[in-house]
Every structure is written in C-alpha cells, then in structure tokens.
Design an enzyme around this catalytic site. Structure first.
Site, PDB file in Angstrom:
ATOM      1  N   THR A  36     -10.082  -5.013  -7.623  1.00  0.00           N
ATOM      2  CA  THR A  36      -9.763  -6.419  -7.030  1.00  0.00           C
ATOM      3  C   THR A  36     -11.111  -7.218  -7.095  1.00  0.00           C
ATOM      4  O   THR A  36     -12.015  -7.048  -6.324  1.00  0.00           O
ATOM      5  CB  THR A  36      -9.337  -6.453  -5.880  1.00  0.00           C
ATOM      6  OG1 THR A  36      -8.078  -5.757  -5.755  1.00  0.00           O
ATOM      7  CG2 THR A  36      -8.778  -8.136  -5.472  1.00  0.00           C
ATOM      8  N   GLU A  74      -4.317  -3.797  -9.055  1.00  0.00           N
ATOM      9  CA  GLU A  74      -3.524  -2.704  -8.533  1.00  0.00           C
ATOM     10  C   GLU A  74      -3.050  -3.343  -7.193  1.00  0.00           C
ATOM     11  O   GLU A  74      -3.481  -3.949  -6.311  1.00  0.00           O
ATOM     12  CB  GLU A  74      -4.601  -1.594  -8.278  1.00  0.00           C
ATOM     13  CG  GLU A  74      -3.885  -0.397  -7.532  1.00  0.00           C
ATOM     14  CD  GLU A  74      -2.962   0.032  -8.222  1.00  0.00           C
ATOM     15  OE1 GLU A  74      -3.000   0.251  -9.438  1.00  0.00           O
ATOM     16  OE2 GLU A  74      -1.554   0.079  -7.664  1.00  0.00           O
ATOM     17  N   ARG A  76      -0.141   0.712  -2.029  1.00  0.00           N
ATOM     18  CA  ARG A  76      -0.467   0.553  -0.723  1.00  0.00           C
ATOM     19  C   ARG A  76      -1.182   2.099  -0.007  1.00  0.00           C
ATOM     20  O   ARG A  76      -0.668   3.168  -0.470  1.00  0.00           O
ATOM     21  CB  ARG A  76       0.905   0.619   0.096  1.00  0.00           C
ATOM     22  CG  ARG A  76       1.724  -0.667  -0.237  1.00  0.00           C
ATOM     23  CD  ARG A  76       3.091  -0.429   0.173  1.00  0.00           C
ATOM     24  NE  ARG A  76       3.786   0.466  -0.750  1.00  0.00           N
ATOM     25  CZ  ARG A  76       5.026   0.710  -0.725  1.00  0.00           C
ATOM     26  NH1 ARG A  76       5.664   0.343   0.525  1.00  0.00           N
ATOM     27  NH2 ARG A  76       5.668   1.771  -1.206  1.00  0.00           N
ATOM     28  N   ASN A 112      -1.330 -10.807  -2.249  1.00  0.00           N
ATOM     29  CA  ASN A 112      -2.106 -10.283  -0.875  1.00  0.00           C
ATOM     30  C   ASN A 112      -2.014 -11.427  -0.108  1.00  0.00           C
ATOM     31  O   ASN A 112      -1.751 -11.492   1.005  1.00  0.00           O
ATOM     32  CB  ASN A 112      -3.295  -9.778  -1.282  1.00  0.00           C
ATOM     33  CG  ASN A 112      -3.247  -8.290  -1.583  1.00  0.00           C
ATOM     34  OD1 ASN A 112      -2.391  -7.583  -1.613  1.00  0.00           O
ATOM     35  ND2 ASN A 112      -4.625  -7.591  -1.534  1.00  0.00           N
ATOM     36  N   LEU A 148       7.347  -8.672   8.044  1.00  0.00           N
ATOM     37  CA  LEU A 148       7.818  -9.539   9.319  1.00  0.00           C
ATOM     38  C   LEU A 148       7.826  -9.024  10.446  1.00  0.00           C
ATOM     39  O   LEU A 148       8.552  -9.179  11.541  1.00  0.00           O
ATOM     40  CB  LEU A 148       9.165 -10.053   9.031  1.00  0.00           C
ATOM     41  CG  LEU A 148       9.412 -11.297   8.110  1.00  0.00           C
ATOM     42  CD1 LEU A 148      10.811 -11.815   7.898  1.00  0.00           C
ATOM     43  CD2 LEU A 148       8.625 -12.334   8.401  1.00  0.00           C
ATOM     44  N   ALA A 178       5.711  -8.539  13.992  1.00  0.00           N
ATOM     45  CA  ALA A 178       4.933  -9.237  14.754  1.00  0.00           C
ATOM     46  C   ALA A 178       3.936  -8.153  15.450  1.00  0.00           C
ATOM     47  O   ALA A 178       4.557  -7.179  15.709  1.00  0.00           O
ATOM     48  CB  ALA A 178       5.427 -10.101  15.944  1.00  0.00           C
ATOM     49  N   GLY A 179       2.836  -8.392  15.903  1.00  0.00           N
ATOM     50  CA  GLY A 179       1.664  -7.741  16.279  1.00  0.00           C
ATOM     51  C   GLY A 179       0.301  -8.047  16.325  1.00  0.00           C
ATOM     52  O   GLY A 179       0.116  -9.078  16.483  1.00  0.00           O
ATOM     53  N   GLY A 223      -4.701  -5.689   8.675  1.00  0.00           N
ATOM     54  CA  GLY A 223      -6.304  -5.041   8.641  1.00  0.00           C
ATOM     55  C   GLY A 223      -6.235  -4.262   7.316  1.00  0.00           C
ATOM     56  O   GLY A 223      -5.449  -4.631   6.362  1.00  0.00           O
ATOM     57  N   CYS A 239      -8.004  -4.387   2.018  1.00  0.00           N
ATOM     58  CA  CYS A 239      -7.493  -5.441   1.244  1.00  0.00           C
ATOM     59  C   CYS A 239      -7.233  -6.777   1.706  1.00  0.00           C
ATOM     60  O   CYS A 239      -7.719  -7.580   1.440  1.00  0.00           O
ATOM     61  CB  CYS A 239      -6.276  -5.045   0.397  1.00  0.00           C
ATOM     62  SG  CYS A 239      -6.771  -3.559  -0.612  1.00  0.00           S
TER      63      CYS A 239
HETATM   64  N1  LIG Z   1      -7.309   0.624  -0.932  1.00  0.00           N
HETATM   65  C1  LIG Z   1      -6.344   0.086  -1.592  1.00  0.00           C
HETATM   66  O1  LIG Z   1      -5.374   0.175  -0.871  1.00  0.00           O
HETATM   67  C2  LIG Z   1      -6.550  -0.911  -2.664  1.00  0.00           C
HETATM   68  C3  LIG Z   1      -5.130  -1.323  -3.561  1.00  0.00           C
HETATM   69  C4  LIG Z   1      -5.321  -2.381  -4.367  1.00  0.00           C
HETATM   70  C5  LIG Z   1      -6.456  -2.594  -4.957  1.00  0.00           C
HETATM   71  N2  LIG Z   1      -7.696  -1.908  -4.384  1.00  0.00           N
HETATM   72  C6  LIG Z   1      -8.909  -2.274  -5.108  1.00  0.00           C
HETATM   73  O2  LIG Z   1      -9.326  -1.226  -5.516  1.00  0.00           O
HETATM   74  C7  LIG Z   1     -10.799  -1.449  -5.471  1.00  0.00           C
HETATM   75  C8  LIG Z   1     -11.128   0.036  -4.834  1.00  0.00           C
HETATM   76  O3  LIG Z   1     -10.557   0.288  -3.739  1.00  0.00           O
HETATM   77  P1  LIG Z   1     -10.835   1.665  -2.668  1.00  0.00           P
HETATM   78  O4  LIG Z   1     -10.227   1.349  -1.538  1.00  0.00           O
HETATM   79  O5  LIG Z   1     -10.518   2.746  -3.705  1.00  0.00           O
HETATM   80  O6  LIG Z   1     -12.411   1.688  -2.730  1.00  0.00           O
HETATM   81  P2  LIG Z   1     -13.198   3.097  -2.077  1.00  0.00           P
HETATM   82  O7  LIG Z   1     -14.331   2.380  -1.230  1.00  0.00           O
HETATM   83  O8  LIG Z   1     -12.120   3.978  -1.476  1.00  0.00           O
HETATM   84  O9  LIG Z   1     -13.608   3.751  -3.242  1.00  0.00           O
HETATM   85  C9  LIG Z   1     -14.930   3.165  -4.241  1.00  0.00           C
HETATM   86  C10 LIG Z   1     -15.413   4.382  -4.814  1.00  0.00           C
HETATM   87  O10 LIG Z   1     -16.435   3.909  -5.565  1.00  0.00           O
HETATM   88  C11 LIG Z   1     -17.614   4.777  -5.708  1.00  0.00           C
HETATM   89  N3  LIG Z   1     -18.591   4.178  -6.249  1.00  0.00           N
HETATM   90  C12 LIG Z   1     -19.032   2.996  -5.812  1.00  0.00           C
HETATM   91  N4  LIG Z   1     -20.297   2.613  -6.807  1.00  0.00           N
HETATM   92  C13 LIG Z   1     -20.232   3.288  -7.899  1.00  0.00           C
HETATM   93  C14 LIG Z   1     -20.633   3.547  -8.964  1.00  0.00           C
HETATM   94  N5  LIG Z   1     -21.658   2.637  -9.437  1.00  0.00           N
HETATM   95  N6  LIG Z   1     -20.246   4.371  -9.943  1.00  0.00           N
HETATM   96  C15 LIG Z   1     -19.344   5.311  -9.610  1.00  0.00           C
HETATM   97  N7  LIG Z   1     -18.777   5.248  -8.630  1.00  0.00           N
HETATM   98  C16 LIG Z   1     -18.961   4.558  -7.459  1.00  0.00           C
HETATM   99  C17 LIG Z   1     -17.610   5.019  -4.356  1.00  0.00           C
HETATM  100  O11 LIG Z   1     -18.260   6.210  -4.153  1.00  0.00           O
HETATM  101  C18 LIG Z   1     -16.130   5.143  -3.747  1.00  0.00           C
HETATM  102  O12 LIG Z   1     -15.767   6.774  -3.785  1.00  0.00           O
HETATM  103  C19 LIG Z   1     -11.320  -2.553  -4.630  1.00  0.00           C
HETATM  104  O13 LIG Z   1     -11.705  -3.580  -5.474  1.00  0.00           O
HETATM  105  C20 LIG Z   1      -9.943  -2.972  -3.900  1.00  0.00           C
HETATM  106  O14 LIG Z   1      -9.882  -4.114  -3.451  1.00  0.00           O
HETATM  107  C21 LIG Z   1      -7.810  -1.167  -3.261  1.00  0.00           C
END
Ligand SMILES: NC(=O)c1ccc[n+]([C@@H]2O[C@H](COP(=O)([O-])OP(=O)(O)OC[C@H]3O[C@@H](n4cnc5c(N)ncnc54)[C@H](O)[C@@H]3O)[C@@H](O)[C@H]2O)c1
Length: 459
Positions: free
Chosen positions: A125, A155, A158, A212, A254, A256-257, A261, A264
C-alpha cells in the site's frame, strides 16, 4: 505457468502470495532480507500465525514449486513477474515510510535480466503516485536494455484470513499505463474467478486507501454512537444490529469497542490524511475517525480507573493482546495502548493471548504474561477483555470470579455474555451499553428485554 518472485516473501502479504501462487501451479521464489525467516520458511516453518498457511507452505515446498532466498541475483533475473510486498509503515507524522519499497525497487531494477520482459506488481500500500516513483527507481538501476512494466495491484486481505482471502478475493484491482501488462497480471488471477477492475495507477492506489478509510470510518462511527448510547441509556449492541439489518448499511464493521488497530487501518488513514494535507486539502472526516479511535481506548482506561477508584497498585488482568482475533500481530494493537495507559497509572498488568505471547514478551516490559486466561485473572482487581478471541467465551467465568480479588469485568469488545458474567458474580461493563447502567431507565418507563424482537441467526 509463470516464474514469479515475491519480494517481502516472509511477511503477511508476501508469504501469503508466495504460497498461494505456488499452489496455483506457478514456480515461486519468496525473497526476503530477513535471513532467519528465509531459513525457517525453507524448513517449512511459518514465522507467522495464519490459519492454513503452514499446511500450504509444506505442500508447495514438497511439490518443488516454492522456495525462499535472500539473494536478488538468484530470484529476480528468471522471473516473469516480481510481486513487491515489502512493508510501508508510518513515520511519526503519519507519512508512509517508503524506505523498504525504495530499497527493494533499486535491487529489483539492478537484477533485471536484459532482453526479458518483467512485470512488477505493486502489492504494497503506497501513497497515490507511488507507481511512478517505483518505475523511476527501477529504471534508474536497470540495465539499459531491460524491458519492464509496473502494475499497481492493491491488496485487500485480512490478517487471520490471509490464505482464504488471497484465494477468494472479492475483487482484483489493477492500475497500469500499459493495458497488456494489466491483462497479463489479470491472467494470474483468472482461476480465482473474481471481478477484475482495470484502471490507471493513481485510481488503483486510491481505491486501497479509500477502502480502508471507509471501513475505519464505520468503526469510528459506531464508537461515536456507543458514546451517545452510554450517555442516553441505549444499548449499542442492539442499535448496531438494527443498523446492520439495513442492506444499505450492512452489519460488518459495526462493532463498538476499543477501535481499530493493526498494520493497515491506522497507518493508511494517517497516510491519506497526510496526502490530503500535503495537497492543501482539509480531511476533517479522516481526522475525526482517528481522533475517535484514540478516544475509545482512553475512555476505556478512564472507566477502569473510575470503577476501581484509581489504578495505582491495582492488579489488572488483560485478555487478548493481538490487534484482533486469529492473528499474532501486535502492530497498533488497542490492547497494547490500553496496557501502556494502565501502567502509566500505576497498575500491575497480568496478560494473556492465545497466539501473540512470543511477539508480546519483548514489547511488554513489566507485564506478567501468563500461560492461560484463568491464570491472568487470578488475584486481579479487574479483568479487561481487549481482543475477542473465541477461546475467552469458553472460559468458566464462575471459576474466574472466584479466583479474582475484585469483581469488575470490563469488556472492551462487547464480546462476553453479560448475563453469564453477572450470574458468575462479576460486575459486567461493556462499551456503549447505557441500558446496563443502574440509572439508565427513566422512572416509570418499562424496559423491554434486550433484542427480544430479533430472531437469532437472521443474518
Ligand atoms: N498485513 C495486512 O493485512 C495487509 C493487507 C493489505 C495490504 N497490506 C500492505 O502490504 C504491504 C506489506 O504488509 P505486511 O503486513 O505483509 O508487512 P510485513 O512487515 O509483514 O512484511 C514485509 C516483509 O518485507 C521484508 N523486507 C523489507 N525490506 C525488504 C527488502 N528491501 N527486500 C526484501 N524484503 C524486504 C521484511 O523482512 C518483511 O518480511 C504493506 O504495504 C501493507 O500496507 C498489508
């Protein structure tokens, strides 16, 4: 079948995609800079708690379709598609921190195979306009004759449902300048049968933030209503049910709580607010959403303070540390914010979580972490439920009540059975449940049984 490199393949999104794409039959290499994660993954051990992930990991490693590496030179040159799934956390001022993305884009560019057409798929994101940024960084580092395209593919999965959501998406959003590149990415998703929306980069990026922000707004909206319910003697649980039965509104988000967190919602609403600020706009609604969210936690702790007659030297049990059930992720968890405020006020905290204990230990100095929910409650003046894990509904509240020093149960998610808690001898307090207050019913007014007219299981 395609050759796919997933950068950030040790994280929630990256690992989810690595195993899911391999399961669809592709030849996948997960690439991550975290060497310990890579080693564990190659042994079939998932560093993340996600239902179904370990099984899919094992099956696809065994089938030879999946492996993990730390080496860009190994993973990028043969790839037809490179999925960028690195993290984009928040900086202190709310702006998205793009350092991981920049570093990954530079490495991918430097390792592109000249003469091969590679499609970069932006899953992270990133602020609106970032596809151009990524393309610029890749171009700067790529060999002169490398041919690549960037496709924005936000993406919506959840946590706690990563595998399910990737394999059953409700939509696939693709932003691209080159429609053939978007169609090539759409073909990867074709077996999943989801509607595909192809648009420009900026609209695709905006769809993610808007989605979001909307869901976060729904949560803050019901928390605002909960506050009104408390003041006016209504029950937000029933109000929420009545709202949710309207198909234009729907029942989800919907509850409440303690507010939202996770990795995202807080960061994405913060980043969108920041984008609006930078563009000279005034995102009043987004600001209110964040403000109400912070307020939900503060009010919860203030309530504990008031009902216990102060928190100094009180023993407070906390059930649930993860930001929601079915995950071990503590990022921006309301429970952690609550614990911090309890400790600031001198409380001794005893806490339990079914999945997040290992992650919690280094982040919660001074908190006694217990092996069971019952153990956390033993000797406590108050019990605070912060994460609605199903396990907590199965706990014997009578036994809990008899082991506690006090009798207060503050349910930050309106999740436990208030009648069962009362029958166990606990003083139950929820969020927005003004009808439970002793002074809530005006003199002479008849109080109907809560939700008497709603048939169970109607949704
Ligand atoms: N977690 C979610 O529920 C979710 C849902 C939708 C979108 N997103 C988006 O997806 C993206 C990733 O989220 P996430 O929760 O999977 O993050 P995360 O922190 O769990 O995973 C990121 C991974 O990238 C690796 N990394 C960092 N720098 C790197 C590099 N230079 N080369 C290779 N690997 C590297 C880290 O070691 C880590 O394993 C974010 O932008 C987030 O906003 C996350």
């Amino acid at each position: 079948m395609s050759r796919i490199c997933v950068v950030g393949g040790g994280g929630y999104v990256g690992l989810g995609y690595a195993v899911a794409l391999a399961d669809l039959g592709h030849d996948v290499v997960g690439l991550d800079i975290a060497a310990d994660r890579v080693a564990a993954l190659n042994r079939g051990e998932s560093p993340l708690f996600e239902p179904g992930l370990t099984e899919l990991l094992a099956a696809n490693l065994a089938a030879g379709r999946l492996r993990f590496t730390v080496d860009y030179a190994d993973a990028v040159p043969p790839a037809d598609f490179v999925f960028l799934c690195t993290g984009t956390p928040s900086l202190a001022d709310g702006e998205a921190d793009l350092r991981q993305v920049r570093a990954a884009a530079a490495e991918v560019g430097a390792h592109l195979d000249p003469g091969r057409r590679t499609i970069l798929v932006n899953k992270s994101t990133m602020p609106v306009g970032s596809a151009e940024l990524v393309a610029g960084i890749v171009a700067e580092h790529a060999p002169a004759d490398a041919e690549f395209r960037v496709v924005s593919n936000p993406e919506f999965l959840r946590e706690g449902r990563v595998v399910h959501d990737i394999l059953h998406p409700d939509r696939v959003v693709l932003g691209a300048e080159d429609p053939t590149a978007a169609e090539d990415v759409a073909a990867l998703y074709a077996p999943l049968g989801a509607p595909v929306l192809i648009t420009d980069h900026r609209s695709a990026e905006m769809i993610k933030y808007a989605a979001n922000a909307f869901l976060a707004t729904k949560i803050s909206f019901i928390n605002e209503v909960a506050r009104l319910c408390e003041g006016l003697g209504a029950d937000v649980k029933v109000v929420s049910e009545g709202l949710g039965l309207d198909p234009r509104i729907g029942p989800r988000f919907l509850h409440a709580g303690l507010g939202f967190g996770g990795s995202c919602f807080p960061k994405d609403v913060g980043a969108l607010t920041r984008m609006a600020d930078d563009a000279g706009m005034h995102p009043g609604l987004l600001r209110a959403v964040l403000e109400i969210n912070g307020e939900a936690r503060r009010r919860f702790v203030q309530r504990a303070h008031k009902l216990l007659g102060g928190l100094d030297n009180r023993v407070v049990a906390v059930w649930g540390l993860a930001f929601k059930e079915d995950t071990d992720d503590l990022r921006e968890s309301p429970a952690l914010a609550v614990i911090g405020m309890l400790q600031e006020r001198g409380a001794h905290v005893r806490a339990h979580d079914p999945a997040a204990m290992a992650n919690a230990a280094p982040r919660l100095p001074g908190v006694t972490l217990t092996d069971s929910a019952e153990e956390a409650a033993a000797g406590a003046d108050a019990l605070l439920l912060c994460t609605p894990w199903p396990q907590y509904r199965a706990v014997d509240l009578a036994q809990v009540a008899s082991s506690m020093r006090g009798d207060l149960l503050l349910d930050g998610r309106n999740y436990l059975d208030s009648a069962a808690a009362a029958a166990a001898g606990l003083r139950y307090e929820g969020v927005g449940r003004g009808h439970l207050r002793a002074d809530a019913t005006p003199a002479g007014a008849a109080r109907l049984p809560v939700a008497a007219s709603h048939a169970a299981g109607r949704r």
